[in-house]
Structures are given as C-alpha cells and as structure tokens.
Design a protein around this motif. Structure first.
Motif, PDB file in Angstrom:
ATOM      1  N   TYR A 153       0.539  -1.294  -0.167  1.00 54.52           N
ATOM      2  CA  TYR A 153      -0.360   0.068  -0.328  1.00 54.52           C
ATOM      3  C   TYR A 153       0.905   1.384   0.097  1.00 54.52           C
ATOM      4  O   TYR A 153       1.443   1.326   1.019  1.00 54.52           O
ATOM      5  CB  TYR A 153      -0.588   0.275   0.938  1.00 54.52           C
ATOM      6  CG  TYR A 153      -1.742  -1.080   1.027  1.00 54.52           C
ATOM      7  CD1 TYR A 153      -2.920  -0.877   1.023  1.00 54.52           C
ATOM      8  CD2 TYR A 153      -1.337  -2.252   2.579  1.00 54.52           C
ATOM      9  CE1 TYR A 153      -3.386  -1.980   1.259  1.00 54.52           C
ATOM     10  CE2 TYR A 153      -1.538  -3.414   2.655  1.00 54.52           C
ATOM     11  CZ  TYR A 153      -3.285  -3.528   1.636  1.00 54.52           C
ATOM     12  OH  TYR A 153      -4.822  -4.445   2.213  1.00 54.52           O
ATOM     13  N   ARG A 154       0.641   2.146  -0.717  1.00 56.25           N
ATOM     14  CA  ARG A 154       1.199   3.386  -0.585  1.00 56.25           C
ATOM     15  C   ARG A 154       1.178   3.835   0.668  1.00 56.25           C
ATOM     16  O   ARG A 154      -0.702   3.404   1.003  1.00 56.25           O
ATOM     17  CB  ARG A 154       0.980   4.633  -1.330  1.00 56.25           C
ATOM     18  CG  ARG A 154       1.237   6.065  -2.313  1.00 56.25           C
ATOM     19  CD  ARG A 154       0.375   6.873  -2.928  1.00 56.25           C
ATOM     20  NE  ARG A 154       0.947   6.595  -4.275  1.00 56.25           N
ATOM     21  CZ  ARG A 154       1.812   6.961  -5.298  1.00 56.25           C
ATOM     22  NH1 ARG A 154       2.436   7.079  -4.303  1.00 56.25           N
ATOM     23  NH2 ARG A 154       1.553   6.204  -5.997  1.00 56.25           N
ATOM     24  N   LYS A 155       1.121   4.584   1.649  1.00 55.09           N
ATOM     25  CA  LYS A 155       1.936   5.159   3.216  1.00 55.09           C
ATOM     26  C   LYS A 155       0.490   6.144   3.191  1.00 55.09           C
ATOM     27  O   LYS A 155      -0.915   5.981   3.473  1.00 55.09           O
ATOM     28  CB  LYS A 155       2.879   5.604   3.747  1.00 55.09           C
ATOM     29  CG  LYS A 155       1.965   5.644   4.874  1.00 55.09           C
ATOM     30  CD  LYS A 155       3.001   7.224   5.934  1.00 55.09           C
ATOM     31  CE  LYS A 155       3.530   8.536   4.927  1.00 55.09           C
ATOM     32  NZ  LYS A 155       4.884   9.066   4.890  1.00 55.09           N
ATOM     33  N   GLU A 156       0.177   6.813   1.747  1.00 50.84           N
ATOM     34  CA  GLU A 156      -1.091   7.428   2.466  1.00 50.84           C
ATOM     35  C   GLU A 156      -1.546   6.966   2.021  1.00 50.84           C
ATOM     36  O   GLU A 156      -3.463   7.742   2.866  1.00 50.84           O
ATOM     37  CB  GLU A 156      -1.037   9.496   1.286  1.00 50.84           C
ATOM     38  CG  GLU A 156       0.336  10.079   1.106  1.00 50.84           C
ATOM     39  CD  GLU A 156       1.733   8.981   0.693  1.00 50.84           C
ATOM     40  OE1 GLU A 156       2.705   9.893   1.165  1.00 50.84           O
ATOM     41  OE2 GLU A 156       1.651   8.324   0.763  1.00 50.84           O
ATOM     42  N   CYS A 157      -2.427   6.121   0.937  1.00 44.30           N
ATOM     43  CA  CYS A 157      -3.249   5.818   0.597  1.00 44.30           C
ATOM     44  C   CYS A 157      -3.783   4.324   2.079  1.00 44.30           C
ATOM     45  O   CYS A 157      -4.732   4.265   2.636  1.00 44.30           O
ATOM     46  CB  CYS A 157      -3.793   5.352  -0.518  1.00 44.30           C
ATOM     47  SG  CYS A 157      -4.889   3.343  -0.334  1.00 44.30           S
ATOM     48  N   PHE A 158      -3.077   3.436   2.509  1.00 45.15           N
ATOM     49  CA  PHE A 158      -3.461   2.935   4.119  1.00 45.15           C
ATOM     50  C   PHE A 158      -3.604   3.606   5.119  1.00 45.15           C
ATOM     51  O   PHE A 158      -5.032   3.488   5.479  1.00 45.15           O
ATOM     52  CB  PHE A 158      -1.856   2.220   4.141  1.00 45.15           C
ATOM     53  CG  PHE A 158      -1.842   1.870   5.282  1.00 45.15           C
ATOM     54  CD1 PHE A 158      -2.216   0.097   5.165  1.00 45.15           C
ATOM     55  CD2 PHE A 158      -1.530   1.874   6.433  1.00 45.15           C
ATOM     56  CE1 PHE A 158      -2.332  -1.012   5.953  1.00 45.15           C
ATOM     57  CE2 PHE A 158      -1.434   0.940   7.529  1.00 45.15           C
ATOM     58  CZ  PHE A 158      -2.335  -0.292   7.492  1.00 45.15           C
ATOM     59  N   VAL A 159      -3.090   4.624   5.452  1.00 42.60           N
ATOM     60  CA  VAL A 159      -3.342   5.816   6.386  1.00 42.60           C
ATOM     61  C   VAL A 159      -5.190   6.490   6.614  1.00 42.60           C
ATOM     62  O   VAL A 159      -5.705   6.037   7.287  1.00 42.60           O
ATOM     63  CB  VAL A 159      -3.059   7.187   6.592  1.00 42.60           C
ATOM     64  CG1 VAL A 159      -3.121   7.611   7.118  1.00 42.60           C
ATOM     65  CG2 VAL A 159      -1.284   6.516   7.065  1.00 42.60           C
TER      66      VAL A 159
END
Length: 284
Positions: A153-159
């Motif tokens: 996951y891209r971190k921004e998406c995950f968060v």
C-alpha cells in the motif's frame, strides 16, 4: 521509497526461510521487515533469529497464540507488528505472508509503479502455486485483485482508509474502500509470486458458514447477500448450499455481531457490489 514489510507467522518453520531469503535477495534494499511470531510451537523462532541476528533490517515480536479465525487472526498479528514502527518513516506499507517467494525485482518494480502513478494506492503481483513440478497461476481470484499474501500500500492510501480491518473479508474490504477514496488497485502481471502451500487447509469452518459469515462481515445488505449466496450455490450445483449460506448469514445478523466497517463504508461496499451486479448480470 522505503518499505515497511510486516509478516505474520504461525508455525512456518518449513516456509519462512524461503520468504526471508527472497527479501534479502531483492534488488531494492531500502526496507525493514517485522516478522510477527504469532504463538508458534515449532521452530519458527529459530528461523527468525537467523535473519534478525546478522541483519538489522529484520526485526521480530512474539505474541501469545490467538484464536484461529479466518481473516481476523492474521490482521491482528499484522497490527501488532505495525504498532512497533513509526509509519511516518516509510513510504510503502506491505502485508506479506510467511510462505511466499518473491522475484528479485518485486520491491523495485512496485516502487517504480508507485513513483510513476500517483493514483496507485495498492499494488501487487500474481500468485502461482506448484502443480506437477511446474508453477502455475493460482486462479483463486480475478487478475485485477491484489491477493492477501502480497499487499503493498502507498502509505497515504493506507492511512486514509484506516488501515486493515480485523475481520473476515479484510482483503476485499481494503480494495473497495481505497477505490471509494479515489485510489487505484493495480496488479502487475509480470510479477510472479510463488505460494508455497495452499491456503485454508487448516480452517475448520464449514464452507457454508464461511460464506455466510463472509457476506455478513463484508457488510452486504440482505438482498446482495442472497444474490451472492445464490451465485455460490449455482457454482457448487447445490440448491441446499444456498439455504445453508443464508442460514449462516442470518445467524450473524440475529446475533448482531460487530462489524469492523462504518455505516458509510458499508454503503460504499454495497454500492460497489450493486455496480458489479448491474454490469455482470443485468448488463447495465
């Protein structure tokens, strides 16, 4: 881009070294691995030490054995591993299984995909299993869905989507929620990931109970749950299978079992399922 890779592991003495070897051999070296030893009773901890001792990129935590429930157990272990790290220190968050073999360019190719496509939120390859001495496509899911053993996951998406849900169906809920938020889930078919053993062999839940619980915890309303149940019954060519699934689903509703998704997220799930139904069945 820096990777944080969380690997839940329960009694994976025979498989884990293949996974960790394939990570050590990656062309991209900027990663940290946290192996979550979830109450293993075999030599899993000994295998882990062979990697954590000489290589600071590998860490581990030990958990007491949790109850084996499809979906929730593995996400529970994943979350415990995630809690030991600062997510802000990483760009890509991975949930990998302890019985996969990654091609040497896996992380590098995933990184390039994220760098070149800012709308990508979830990226992964395709799973292959060994059959008669050859590695063949697993075929348990469509080729546009990133399977649970190899999520990146891209971190921004995950968060933004609130991480992973500790429930049956988590690896479908994530793809629906990220799409609802405007991100894309992308499979890179050139990345062949080898799955060493067949999933689900140690589940004790009956198929009908599994599907009923799955449709309930996915948040499907009664109409869509019944449609999905009829589809599974047709695939198995068993009318009674439909009623068994529905009985399981209704049992969950009667008990008002806790869902791990909000009302808004339930609506997103049902809207997506209704869209699929119109497209595939009603040709609308």
């Amino acid at each position: 881009m820096r990777f944080l890779i969380i690997i839940p592991a329960h009694n994976e003495e025979q498989n884990l070294s293949f996974t960790l070897d394939s990570l050590q051999q990656q062309s991209s070296k900027d990663f940290k691995v946290v192996v979550v030893n979830d109450g293993s009773t075999d030599g899993t901890s000994d295998v882990i030490r062979k990697y954590t001792a000489p290589d600071s990129r590998f860490e581990t935590i030990n958990l007491q054995k949790s109850e084996h429930q499809p979906g929730s157990k593995v996400v529970h272990a994943f979350k415990k591993g995630l809690q030991t790290q600062s997510v802000d220190d990483f760009h890509i968050i991975c949930k990998f299984d302890a019985d996969i073999i990654l091609p040497e360019n896996y992380l590098e190719t995933v990184e390039k995909a994220f760098n070149n496509n800012p709308e990508y939120g979830l990226v992964g390859g395709l799973l292959y299993v060994e059959k008669d001495g050859n590695w063949v496509y697993e075929g348990n899911s469509n080729k546009h869905h990133v399977r649970g053993p190899m999520k990146a996951y891209r971190k921004e998406c995950f968060v933004q989507m609130g991480g992973l849900r500790e429930t049956l169906g988590w690896d479908n809920i994530d793809s629906i929620l990220l799409e609802h938020l405007g991100w894309k889930e992308v499979v890179l078919p050139e990345l062949h990931v080898k799955l060493i053993k067949v999933k689900g062999a140690d589940y004790t839940i009956r198929p009908a109970d599994y599907y009923g619980r799955y449709f309930y915890f996915l948040g499907l309303n009664r109409f869509l749950a019944y449609i999905a149940s009829s589809k599974e019954a047709m695939k198995s060519k068993s009318p009674s299978f439909f009623f068994d699934i529905v009985k399981s689903y209704e049992g969950c509703k009667a008990k008002k079992l806790e869902l791990k998704i909000s009302k808004e997220e339930q609506k997103a799930v049902n809207d997506q399922r209704w869209k699929m139904l119109k497209k595939k069945w009603l040709k609308m």
